[in-house]
Design a protein around this motif. Structure first.
Motif, PDB file in Angstrom:
ATOM      1  N   THR A  44       0.848  -1.193  -0.026  1.00 15.85           N
ATOM      2  CA  THR A  44      -0.174  -0.080   0.121  1.00 15.85           C
ATOM      3  C   THR A  44       0.749   1.245  -0.072  1.00 15.85           C
ATOM      4  O   THR A  44       1.727   1.284   0.693  1.00 15.85           O
ATOM      5  CB  THR A  44      -0.956  -0.069   1.332  1.00 15.85           C
ATOM      6  N   LEU A  45       0.469   2.348  -0.924  1.00 14.99           N
ATOM      7  CA  LEU A  45       1.005   3.533  -1.135  1.00 14.99           C
ATOM      8  C   LEU A  45       0.040   4.624  -0.355  1.00 14.99           C
ATOM      9  O   LEU A  45      -0.879   4.634  -0.712  1.00 14.99           O
ATOM     10  CB  LEU A  45       1.570   3.718  -2.563  1.00 14.99           C
ATOM     11  N   ARG A  46       0.793   5.541   0.430  1.00 15.53           N
ATOM     12  CA  ARG A  46       0.021   6.621   0.630  1.00 15.53           C
ATOM     13  C   ARG A  46       0.399   7.859   0.086  1.00 15.53           C
ATOM     14  O   ARG A  46       1.735   8.191   0.127  1.00 15.53           O
ATOM     15  CB  ARG A  46      -0.032   6.881   2.216  1.00 15.53           C
ATOM     16  N   VAL A  47      -0.311   8.115  -0.851  1.00 10.76           N
ATOM     17  CA  VAL A  47       0.130   9.442  -2.011  1.00 10.76           C
ATOM     18  C   VAL A  47      -0.763  10.793  -1.552  1.00 10.76           C
ATOM     19  O   VAL A  47      -1.991  10.538  -0.954  1.00 10.76           O
ATOM     20  CB  VAL A  47       0.076   9.129  -3.467  1.00 10.76           C
ATOM     21  N   THR A  48      -0.412  11.669  -1.664  1.00 14.88           N
ATOM     22  CA  THR A  48      -1.143  13.165  -1.723  1.00 14.88           C
ATOM     23  C   THR A  48      -1.555  13.523  -3.047  1.00 14.88           C
ATOM     24  O   THR A  48      -0.815  13.794  -3.887  1.00 14.88           O
ATOM     25  CB  THR A  48      -0.280  14.005  -0.909  1.00 14.88           C
ATOM     26  N   VAL A  49      -2.794  13.833  -2.964  1.00 16.62           N
ATOM     27  CA  VAL A  49      -3.468  14.150  -4.383  1.00 16.62           C
ATOM     28  C   VAL A  49      -4.042  15.691  -4.174  1.00 16.62           C
ATOM     29  O   VAL A  49      -4.557  16.133  -3.337  1.00 16.62           O
ATOM     30  CB  VAL A  49      -4.889  13.210  -4.911  1.00 16.62           C
ATOM     31  N   VAL A  50      -3.348  16.311  -5.245  1.00 10.95           N
ATOM     32  CA  VAL A  50      -3.700  17.855  -5.166  1.00 10.95           C
ATOM     33  C   VAL A  50      -4.263  18.132  -6.330  1.00 10.95           C
ATOM     34  O   VAL A  50      -4.047  17.694  -7.313  1.00 10.95           O
ATOM     35  CB  VAL A  50      -2.280  18.579  -5.277  1.00 10.95           C
ATOM     36  N   SER A  51      -5.557  18.762  -6.271  1.00  8.95           N
ATOM     37  CA  SER A  51      -6.445  19.269  -7.217  1.00  8.95           C
ATOM     38  C   SER A  51      -6.168  20.488  -7.885  1.00  8.95           C
ATOM     39  O   SER A  51      -6.009  21.612  -7.305  1.00  8.95           O
ATOM     40  CB  SER A  51      -7.753  19.244  -6.855  1.00  8.95           C
ATOM     41  N   ARG A  52      -5.905  20.567  -8.947  1.00  6.74           N
ATOM     42  CA  ARG A  52      -5.781  21.949  -9.913  1.00  6.74           C
ATOM     43  C   ARG A  52      -7.115  22.505 -10.428  1.00  6.74           C
ATOM     44  O   ARG A  52      -7.042  23.295 -11.136  1.00  6.74           O
ATOM     45  CB  ARG A  52      -4.621  21.936 -10.946  1.00  6.74           C
ATOM     46  N   CYS A  53      -7.987  21.690 -10.047  1.00  6.60           N
ATOM     47  CA  CYS A  53      -9.514  21.895 -10.468  1.00  6.60           C
ATOM     48  C   CYS A  53     -10.232  22.949  -9.450  1.00  6.60           C
ATOM     49  O   CYS A  53     -11.447  23.104  -9.517  1.00  6.60           O
ATOM     50  CB  CYS A  53     -10.203  20.666 -10.570  1.00  6.60           C
ATOM     51  N   GLY A  54      -9.479  23.165  -8.321  1.00  8.35           N
ATOM     52  CA  GLY A  54     -10.032  24.091  -7.419  1.00  8.35           C
ATOM     53  C   GLY A  54      -9.003  23.803  -6.077  1.00  8.35           C
ATOM     54  O   GLY A  54      -8.110  23.062  -6.220  1.00  8.35           O
ATOM     55  N   ALA A  55      -9.395  24.379  -5.059  1.00  9.41           N
ATOM     56  CA  ALA A  55      -8.375  24.019  -3.863  1.00  9.41           C
ATOM     57  C   ALA A  55      -8.722  22.798  -3.074  1.00  9.41           C
ATOM     58  O   ALA A  55      -9.746  22.747  -2.451  1.00  9.41           O
ATOM     59  CB  ALA A  55      -8.322  25.375  -2.988  1.00  9.41           C
ATOM     60  N   ARG A  71      -6.752  19.092  -1.394  1.00  7.57           N
ATOM     61  CA  ARG A  71      -5.702  18.156  -1.127  1.00  7.57           C
ATOM     62  C   ARG A  71      -5.944  17.409  -0.245  1.00  7.57           C
ATOM     63  O   ARG A  71      -6.907  17.296   0.740  1.00  7.57           O
ATOM     64  CB  ARG A  71      -4.579  19.039  -0.349  1.00  7.57           C
ATOM     65  N   VAL A  72      -5.964  15.945  -0.626  1.00  7.35           N
ATOM     66  CA  VAL A  72      -6.171  14.724   0.134  1.00  7.35           C
ATOM     67  C   VAL A  72      -5.402  13.599   0.322  1.00  7.35           C
ATOM     68  O   VAL A  72      -4.667  13.382  -0.987  1.00  7.35           O
ATOM     69  CB  VAL A  72      -7.492  14.131  -0.469  1.00  7.35           C
ATOM     70  N   GLU A  73      -5.059  12.955   1.358  1.00 11.50           N
ATOM     71  CA  GLU A  73      -3.987  11.630   1.131  1.00 11.50           C
ATOM     72  C   GLU A  73      -4.914  10.394   1.174  1.00 11.50           C
ATOM     73  O   GLU A  73      -5.993  10.371   1.529  1.00 11.50           O
ATOM     74  CB  GLU A  73      -3.235  11.655   2.651  1.00 11.50           C
ATOM     75  N   VAL A  74      -4.350   9.733  -0.019  1.00  8.45           N
ATOM     76  CA  VAL A  74      -5.293   8.360  -0.457  1.00  8.45           C
ATOM     77  C   VAL A  74      -4.082   7.137  -0.245  1.00  8.45           C
ATOM     78  O   VAL A  74      -3.117   7.294  -0.597  1.00  8.45           O
ATOM     79  CB  VAL A  74      -5.571   8.612  -1.872  1.00  8.45           C
ATOM     80  N   ALA A  75      -4.855   6.139   0.068  1.00  9.05           N
ATOM     81  CA  ALA A  75      -3.984   4.780   0.144  1.00  9.05           C
ATOM     82  C   ALA A  75      -4.383   3.978  -1.187  1.00  9.05           C
ATOM     83  O   ALA A  75      -5.568   3.991  -1.297  1.00  9.05           O
ATOM     84  CB  ALA A  75      -4.257   4.071   1.379  1.00  9.05           C
ATOM     85  N   VAL A  76      -3.306   3.745  -2.115  1.00  7.50           N
ATOM     86  CA  VAL A  76      -3.542   2.780  -3.138  1.00  7.50           C
ATOM     87  C   VAL A  76      -2.587   1.756  -3.214  1.00  7.50           C
ATOM     88  O   VAL A  76      -1.540   1.795  -2.635  1.00  7.50           O
ATOM     89  CB  VAL A  76      -3.422   3.514  -4.379  1.00  7.50           C
ATOM     90  N   GLY A  77      -3.037   0.788  -3.958  1.00 10.22           N
ATOM     91  CA  GLY A  77      -2.132  -0.536  -3.854  1.00 10.22           C
ATOM     92  C   GLY A  77      -1.030  -0.192  -5.053  1.00 10.22           C
ATOM     93  O   GLY A  77      -1.444   0.310  -5.899  1.00 10.22           O
ATOM     94  N   ALA A  78       0.304  -0.485  -4.897  1.00 14.26           N
ATOM     95  CA  ALA A  78       1.264  -0.385  -5.751  1.00 14.26           C
ATOM     96  C   ALA A  78       1.059  -0.871  -7.095  1.00 14.26           C
ATOM     97  O   ALA A  78       1.505   0.005  -8.049  1.00 14.26           O
ATOM     98  CB  ALA A  78       2.702  -0.705  -5.109  1.00 14.26           C
ATOM     99  N   ARG A  79       0.606  -1.989  -7.022  1.00 15.73           N
ATOM    100  CA  ARG A  79       0.207  -2.736  -8.265  1.00 15.73           C
ATOM    101  C   ARG A  79      -1.129  -2.413  -8.829  1.00 15.73           C
ATOM    102  O   ARG A  79      -1.386  -2.839 -10.018  1.00 15.73           O
ATOM    103  CB  ARG A  79       0.447  -4.051  -8.169  1.00 15.73           C
ATOM    104  N   ALA A  80      -1.952  -1.598  -8.024  1.00 14.52           N
ATOM    105  CA  ALA A  80      -3.287  -1.416  -8.860  1.00 14.52           C
ATOM    106  C   ALA A  80      -3.073  -0.558  -9.902  1.00 14.52           C
ATOM    107  O   ALA A  80      -2.150   0.464 -10.072  1.00 14.52           O
ATOM    108  CB  ALA A  80      -4.255  -0.471  -7.837  1.00 14.52           C
TER     109      ALA A  80
END
Length: 184
Positions: free
Chosen positions: A97-108, A110-119
């Motif tokens: 599992t990876l924890r990545v930060t997703v930043v939206s340039r479609c507005g203000a 920012r959220v941290e999301v857990a995803v599978g590395a091979r997903a």
């Protein structure tokens, strides 16, 4: 001669192949055109796995009866893909599992999301659609957005691991769509 190529999860496409091209030549062309690693490909024609160079009479297309209009199936990672294994890979089961930060340039946003590395990166789209409903994460209403990681557009059919994403990395969401050059 034009030969059709079919790979699970991809649109079929045609590519020019020479009558005397070797299996290695075809794999190099596919790698150049599609970005698939040549070492991770198996090519199948009429139910036969195309063998690479050996001492048994050559490995060119003529040996396998490949002619104009033939269909070659491409199997990636050397796996014959049964449905259960394929579904589990798409969901990223059994991968770190990876924890990545997703930043939206479609507005203000920012959220941290857990995803599978091979997903597949497409799993992130589904996760963000849920976050839009729960947390109000800003995304375009029409679904026309794409992901960037380290200044590279992410292919949603590829895994986070393939894109070199690591825990703590930032993935940026941009409004709009990306068009690709026509297939080779």
């Amino acid at each position: 001669m034009d030969v059709s190529f079919v790979c699970s999860g991809e649109e079929p496409f045609k590519m020019e192949v020479g009558f005397f091209d070797t299996v290695e030549d075809i794999k190099r062309k596919l790698q150049s055109c599609r970005g698939w690693p040549a070492a991770a490909m198996f090519l199948v024609h009429n139910g036969n796995v195309l063998a690479e160079a050996g001492g048994d009479g050559g490995s060119g297309t003529e040996r396998y009866g490949i002619v104009e209009g033939s269909v070659i199936h491409v199997v990636l990672d050397g796996r014959l893909q049964n449905k259960k294994e394929e579904k589990s890979k798409r969901r990223g089961e059994g991968s770190p599992t990876l924890r990545v930060t997703v930043v939206s340039r479609c507005g203000a946003g920012r959220v941290e999301v857990a995803v599978g590395a091979r997903a597949a990166v497409s799993a992130l789209r589904a996760e963000l659609e849920r976050a839009r409903g729960e947390d109000g994460f800003p995304l375009p209403r029409d679904g026309a957005y794409f992901f960037i990681h380290r200044q590279n557009v992410m292919d949603e059919a590829r895994s986070f691991e393939w894109h070199g994403v690591a825990t703590g990395d930032e993935v940026v969401v941009f409004d709009g769509s990306v068009t690709r050059a026509p297939a080779c």
